[in-house]
Structure formats: structure tokens, C-alpha cells
Design a protein around this motif. Structure first.
Motif, PDB file in Angstrom:
ATOM      1  N   VAL A  44       0.836  -1.207   0.000  1.00  0.00           N
ATOM      2  CA  VAL A  44       0.000   0.000   0.000  1.00  0.00           C
ATOM      3  C   VAL A  44       0.872   1.258   0.000  1.00  0.00           C
ATOM      4  O   VAL A  44       0.588   2.222  -0.712  1.00  0.00           O
ATOM      5  N   GLY A  45       1.944   1.245   0.773  1.00  0.00           N
ATOM      6  CA  GLY A  45       2.845   2.397   0.817  1.00  0.00           C
ATOM      7  C   GLY A  45       3.503   2.668  -0.515  1.00  0.00           C
ATOM      8  O   GLY A  45       3.639   3.823  -0.930  1.00  0.00           O
ATOM      9  N   THR A  46       3.915   1.611  -1.193  1.00  0.00           N
ATOM     10  CA  THR A  46       4.528   1.775  -2.508  1.00  0.00           C
ATOM     11  C   THR A  46       3.522   2.344  -3.507  1.00  0.00           C
ATOM     12  O   THR A  46       3.844   3.257  -4.277  1.00  0.00           O
ATOM     13  N   ALA A  47       2.302   1.827  -3.470  1.00  0.00           N
ATOM     14  CA  ALA A  47       1.265   2.330  -4.374  1.00  0.00           C
ATOM     15  C   ALA A  47       0.947   3.798  -4.083  1.00  0.00           C
ATOM     16  O   ALA A  47       0.800   4.605  -5.009  1.00  0.00           O
ATOM     17  N   LEU A  48       0.862   4.160  -2.810  1.00  0.00           N
ATOM     18  CA  LEU A  48       0.589   5.550  -2.447  1.00  0.00           C
ATOM     19  C   LEU A  48       1.717   6.482  -2.886  1.00  0.00           C
ATOM     20  O   LEU A  48       1.466   7.583  -3.392  1.00  0.00           O
ATOM     21  N   ALA A  49       2.944   6.050  -2.695  1.00  0.00           N
ATOM     22  CA  ALA A  49       4.083   6.882  -3.080  1.00  0.00           C
ATOM     23  C   ALA A  49       4.107   7.104  -4.592  1.00  0.00           C
ATOM     24  O   ALA A  49       4.343   8.223  -5.059  1.00  0.00           O
TER      25      ALA A  49
END
Length: 63
Positions: free
Chosen positions: A13-18
Motif C-alpha cells: 500500500v505504501g509503494t502504491a501511495l508513493a
């Protein structure tokens, strides 16, 4: 086991948000806005900062 699953989900999720925040930051509308008044869209900051926080928490959960 449960902490590892949460950590992996947070990393994804963090990678997608970034990436989403970076995409918003480099969009044509954002570039035009930065050229005119120098402001960066709040969505870009929220995506990049939120993604970085999720990635950090996810890494800490995996340890």
C-alpha cells in the motif's frame, strides 16, 4: 505470522501511495500550478508522505 502479513500489506500500500503521489506531482495540471503560483497539490504531498510512512511501518513490522 500476523505481523508479517500486516507488514507486507503496508509495504504494498505504501509503494502504491508513493507512486500515486509522485504521479500527481508530475501531472500537467500540477506543473502548470507550480509554474503559476508555486503551490504543490496537497494530494501529491499526502500520497508521497503517507506512502513513505506506510513503507517505514511495514519494514518495522517485518523485523
Amino acid at each position: 505470522m500476523n505481523n508479517k502479513i500486516i507488514g507486507i500489506v503496508l509495504l504494498i500500500v505504501g509503494t502504491a501511495l508513493a507512486f500515486w503521489g509522485y504521479d500527481v506531482y508530475n501531472s500537467a495540471g500540477a506543473q502548470l500550478g507550480r509554474a503559476i503560483d508555486g503551490d504543490t497539490p496537497i494530494e501529491a504531498w499526502a500520497g508521497m508522505v503517507g506512502g513513505a510512512i506506510c513503507i517505514i511501518v511495514g519494514i518495522l513490522r517485518l523485523k
